[in-house]
Scaffold this motif. Structure first.
Motif, PDB file in Angstrom:
ATOM      1  N   LYS A  67      22.725  32.349 -18.980  1.00  0.00           N
ATOM      2  CA  LYS A  67      23.832  31.380 -19.024  1.00  0.00           C
ATOM      3  C   LYS A  67      23.360  30.046 -19.607  1.00  0.00           C
ATOM      4  N   SER A  68      22.135  29.664 -19.289  1.00  0.00           N
ATOM      5  CA  SER A  68      21.586  28.433 -19.866  1.00  0.00           C
ATOM      6  C   SER A  68      21.522  28.534 -21.379  1.00  0.00           C
ATOM      7  N   ILE A  69      21.031  29.653 -21.870  1.00  0.00           N
ATOM      8  CA  ILE A  69      20.904  29.847 -23.325  1.00  0.00           C
ATOM      9  C   ILE A  69      22.281  29.817 -23.982  1.00  0.00           C
ATOM     10  N   LYS A  70      23.281  30.386 -23.338  1.00  0.00           N
ATOM     11  CA  LYS A  70      24.641  30.348 -23.897  1.00  0.00           C
ATOM     12  C   LYS A  70      25.140  28.905 -24.029  1.00  0.00           C
ATOM     13  N   GLU A  71      24.805  28.053 -23.045  1.00  0.00           N
ATOM     14  CA  GLU A  71      25.202  26.643 -23.120  1.00  0.00           C
ATOM     15  C   GLU A  71      24.558  25.945 -24.318  1.00  0.00           C
ATOM     16  N   LEU A  72      23.321  26.327 -24.618  1.00  0.00           N
ATOM     17  CA  LEU A  72      22.614  25.707 -25.746  1.00  0.00           C
ATOM     18  C   LEU A  72      23.301  26.001 -27.078  1.00  0.00           C
ATOM     19  N   ASN A  73      24.045  27.069 -27.123  1.00  0.00           N
ATOM     20  CA  ASN A  73      24.720  27.457 -28.362  1.00  0.00           C
ATOM     21  C   ASN A  73      26.124  26.885 -28.485  1.00  0.00           C
ATOM     22  N   LYS A  74      26.557  26.122 -27.473  1.00  0.00           N
ATOM     23  CA  LYS A  74      27.865  25.458 -27.527  1.00  0.00           C
ATOM     24  C   LYS A  74      27.682  24.049 -28.089  1.00  0.00           C
ATOM     25  N   ASN A  75      28.741  23.529 -28.660  1.00  0.00           N
ATOM     26  CA  ASN A  75      28.714  22.187 -29.211  1.00  0.00           C
ATOM     27  C   ASN A  75      29.255  21.206 -28.170  1.00  0.00           C
ATOM     28  N   HIS A  76      28.361  20.467 -27.532  1.00  0.00           N
ATOM     29  CA  HIS A  76      28.741  19.486 -26.511  1.00  0.00           C
ATOM     30  C   HIS A  76      28.644  18.084 -27.098  1.00  0.00           C
ATOM     31  N   ASN A  77      29.620  17.237 -26.820  1.00  0.00           N
ATOM     32  CA  ASN A  77      29.536  15.811 -27.161  1.00  0.00           C
ATOM     33  C   ASN A  77      29.294  15.542 -28.649  1.00  0.00           C
ATOM     34  N   SER A  78      29.999  16.260 -29.511  1.00  0.00           N
ATOM     35  CA  SER A  78      29.771  16.096 -30.941  1.00  0.00           C
ATOM     36  C   SER A  78      30.297  14.759 -31.446  1.00  0.00           C
ATOM     37  N   SER A  79      29.644  14.216 -32.447  1.00  0.00           N
ATOM     38  CA  SER A  79      30.081  12.946 -33.044  1.00  0.00           C
ATOM     39  C   SER A  79      31.436  13.097 -33.720  1.00  0.00           C
ATOM     40  N   ARG A  80      31.679  14.247 -34.303  1.00  0.00           N
ATOM     41  CA  ARG A  80      32.956  14.457 -34.980  1.00  0.00           C
ATOM     42  C   ARG A  80      34.101  14.357 -33.989  1.00  0.00           C
ATOM     43  N   LYS A  81      33.980  15.036 -32.837  1.00  0.00           N
ATOM     44  CA  LYS A  81      35.014  14.961 -31.815  1.00  0.00           C
ATOM     45  C   LYS A  81      35.139  13.528 -31.289  1.00  0.00           C
ATOM     46  N   PHE A  82      34.006  12.869 -31.083  1.00  0.00           N
ATOM     47  CA  PHE A  82      34.023  11.478 -30.603  1.00  0.00           C
ATOM     48  C   PHE A  82      34.794  10.601 -31.582  1.00  0.00           C
ATOM     49  N   LYS A  83      34.512  10.763 -32.867  1.00  0.00           N
ATOM     50  CA  LYS A  83      35.154   9.924 -33.880  1.00  0.00           C
ATOM     51  C   LYS A  83      36.659  10.167 -33.917  1.00  0.00           C
TER      52      LYS A  83
END
Length: 185
Positions: A159-175
């Motif tokens: 489950k940890s490894i799956k989280e690493l493959n998700k996009n968290h807190n991206s600059s694009r979404k922030f912008k």
């Protein structure tokens, strides 16, 4: 045992924190400090890019007892990501209050300077530490598995490894969120 994850901003610290939630023999948190004191519980993993400004205090309090993880990412990618958030948070403060508008430099140059400053602070701090490891965002899965072994983690590594493959807190979404909330009212 305490684990401190050090990095400039925009280096996957939120993603790393999400992956650590599946470790059952440690608590973990992202930017959990709420007081001026540098107090962290035992068996805790603290992920906080702001620790790069408090390394002297961290050293004075904990010395060489913790495990230190240096979360790294290509400096130009970090600077580009900082550029996307230039008018908010630390980048604005770094340029206007720490550098005092002095350098005749582009915004990107200021971002690169910030990255170099934090990275050199961390590198200098870690030079005499005996329990340390680098984790590269570009090699997240492999390095995280090594991190897991280093701290003798228990829990759900898959489950940890799956989280690493998700996009968290991206600059694009922030912008996009920033523009929506501040310009389109």
């Amino acid at each position: 045992m305490r684990v401190f994850v050090l990095s400039p901003q925009r280096c996957g610290s939120v993603t790393f924190s999400e992956a650590c939630k599946y470790i059952s023999n440690y608590t973990s948190g992202h930017e959990t400090r709420t007081h001026l004191k540098m107090e962290y519980p035992d068996n805790h993993i603290e992920i906080d890019n702001r620790l790069g400004w408090f390394l002297g205090r961290l050293d004075k309090k904990y010395r060489d007892e913790p495990i230190f993880i240096y979360l790294k990412r290509d400096p130009e990618k970090v600077a580009n990501s900082c550029l996307n958030r230039y008018n908010t948070g630390i980048m604005r403060a770094y340029h206007k209050r720490i550098l005092l508008f002095k350098p005749d430099a582009s915004k990107f140059d200021v971002c690169i300077d910030y990255v170099k400053t934090i990275n050199s602070n961390i590198e200098s701090f870690l030079k005499d530490k005996t329990k340390k490891m680098e984790v590269h965002v570009e090699n997240f899965e492999h390095d995280f598995k090594d991190f897991w072994k280093l701290i003798n983690a228990e829990g759900d590594l898959d489950k940890s490894i799956k989280e690493l493959n998700k996009n968290h807190n991206s600059s694009r979404k922030f912008k996009l969120d920033y523009l929506k909330n501040n310009l389109f009212k």
